[in-house]
Scaffold this active site. Structure first.
Site, mmCIF file in Angstrom:
data_model
loop_
_atom_site.group_PDB
_atom_site.id
_atom_site.type_symbol
_atom_site.label_atom_id
_atom_site.label_comp_id
_atom_site.label_asym_id
_atom_site.label_seq_id
_atom_site.Cartn_x
_atom_site.Cartn_y
_atom_site.Cartn_z
ATOM 1 N N TYR A 186 17.084 61.096 22.275
ATOM 2 C CA TYR A 186 17.878 60.764 20.963
ATOM 3 C C TYR A 186 17.831 61.651 19.841
ATOM 4 C CZ TYR A 186 19.083 58.725 16.517
ATOM 5 O OH TYR A 186 19.745 58.554 15.209
ATOM 6 N N LYS A 220 20.800 64.571 18.612
ATOM 7 C CA LYS A 220 21.260 64.484 17.201
ATOM 8 C C LYS A 220 20.878 66.320 16.952
ATOM 9 C CE LYS A 220 22.781 60.630 15.696
ATOM 10 N NZ LYS A 220 23.943 60.714 15.004
ATOM 11 N N SER A 278 19.665 62.498 11.950
ATOM 12 C CA SER A 278 18.273 61.738 12.011
ATOM 13 C C SER A 278 17.141 62.484 11.818
ATOM 14 C CB SER A 278 18.130 61.065 13.381
ATOM 15 O OG SER A 278 16.981 60.209 13.349
#
Length: 321
Positions: free
Chosen positions: A140, A144, A116
């Protein structure tokens, strides 16, 4: 090829499964349906399983004689990750470790990892190239980035050729209307905005004081089937390369206010915009430098107005409302 798609019952995973099938490969979907939909598993076999379950992954890889893996399975809501970070590391990091171990045991040698743009954090320069500092502003994005680091370390030892795709904001849906943007709750800007335009419901605009020209967040919107094509192309690249790390984006930023205006123009109606404070962890601007992408995936990307027009033509996203 037989291609395992973890998280293949979700939004991006299901569109990728359809694309994989289009090229004559067999997509095997591995998903626990916590964020996916069993009725979207329609292009190949389905295995119900949790990404953290190494043994289930290993047995699936062996049973279907899998040639390559596309790894989507993850929790992916920024605001939720801020509220419950441990759960994000549990699924996104531990799950990635379980997968690479299972692949090593089964002798599967190609992996495309769904990363991402959130790994970059707040842009120090724009557009963002792959060598931009990695300073995630939310759990988040951090999960990643940790997943990338784990794979960069473990994949060569396990004999796995690795592609890491860092993509930006994904929009749109299958033009046949079989699958579409569908989340509970729906957090993506375009389906929420178009639903508001068509029903008269309010559209909540989060953040009007970002350091951007109009105060709203600027994002690089990528058509979901262009992204799916990039994943299949990355598998082909891994036939001749050991490693690939690439952004996937159009290289053009659009603010939320600009998206509102584009939807209003396409649908010929006004949207009832309700301004809200910005959400924790949301960077003001994320736009891809896609110079490197074009060296291995040089094809035109669908422009946002065309994505909006396509969604407006069949309106299947309203089914999720």
């Amino acid at each position: 090829m037989n291609i395992l798609i973890t998280g293949g019952a979700g939004y991006i995973g299901s569109h990728t499964a359809k694309t994989v099938r289009k090229y004559g490969h067999t997509p095997i979907v591995f998903d626990n349906l916590s964020r996916g939909w069993v009725d979207w598993v329609r292009y190949g076999p389905f295995v119900y399983g949790d990404i953290r379950d190494e043994e289930a992954l290993y047995q699936t890889l062996r049973a279907f004689r899998v040639d390559a893996v596309i790894h989507f399975a993850a929790l992916a809501l920024v605001e939720e990750s801020v509220q419950n970070p441990a759960e994000y590391f549990e699924h996104n990091v531990r799950g990635t470790i379980a997968l690479v171990r299972a692949m090593a045991r089964a002798g599967v040698g190609r992996l495309v990892f769904s990363s991402s743009a959130a790994v970059y954090g707040t842009a120090k320069r724009s557009p963002i190239s792959e060598d931009h500092p990695k300073e995630p502003t939310n759990p988040y994005g951090l999960s990643k980035w940790q997943g990338e680091q784990i794979l960069e370390t473990a994949a060569p030892v396990a004999g796995i050729r690795l592609a890491i795709l860092r993509y930006f904001n994904v929009v749109g849906n299958d033009p046949d209307g079989e699958i579409y943007e569908r989340h509970e709750p729906e957090t993506h800007v375009l389906p929420n905005l178009m639903r508001a335009a068509l029903t008269g419901a309010p559209f909540f605009l989060f953040g009007t004081d970002h350091e951007t020209p109009d105060g709203t967040a600027v994002r690089d919107y990528v058509y979901v089937l262009d992204l799916a094509e990039a994943h299949v192309a990355a598998l082909d690249v891994l036939e001749s390369r050991e490693r690939l790390v690439s952004n996937v984006g159009r290289g053009a930023g659009v603010s939320v206010r600009e998206v509102v205006r584009a939807v209003e123009k396409s649908l010929g109606t006004k949207v009832a915009v309700v301004e809200k404070p910005k959400r924790p962890g949301d960077p003001p601007e994320l736009v891809a430098d896609n110079t490197f992408l074009k060296t291995w995936f040089n094809r035109p990307f669908k422009a946002l107005p065309d994505v909006i027009a396509e969604m407006a033509s069949h309106r299947v996203f309203l089914k999720a409302g």
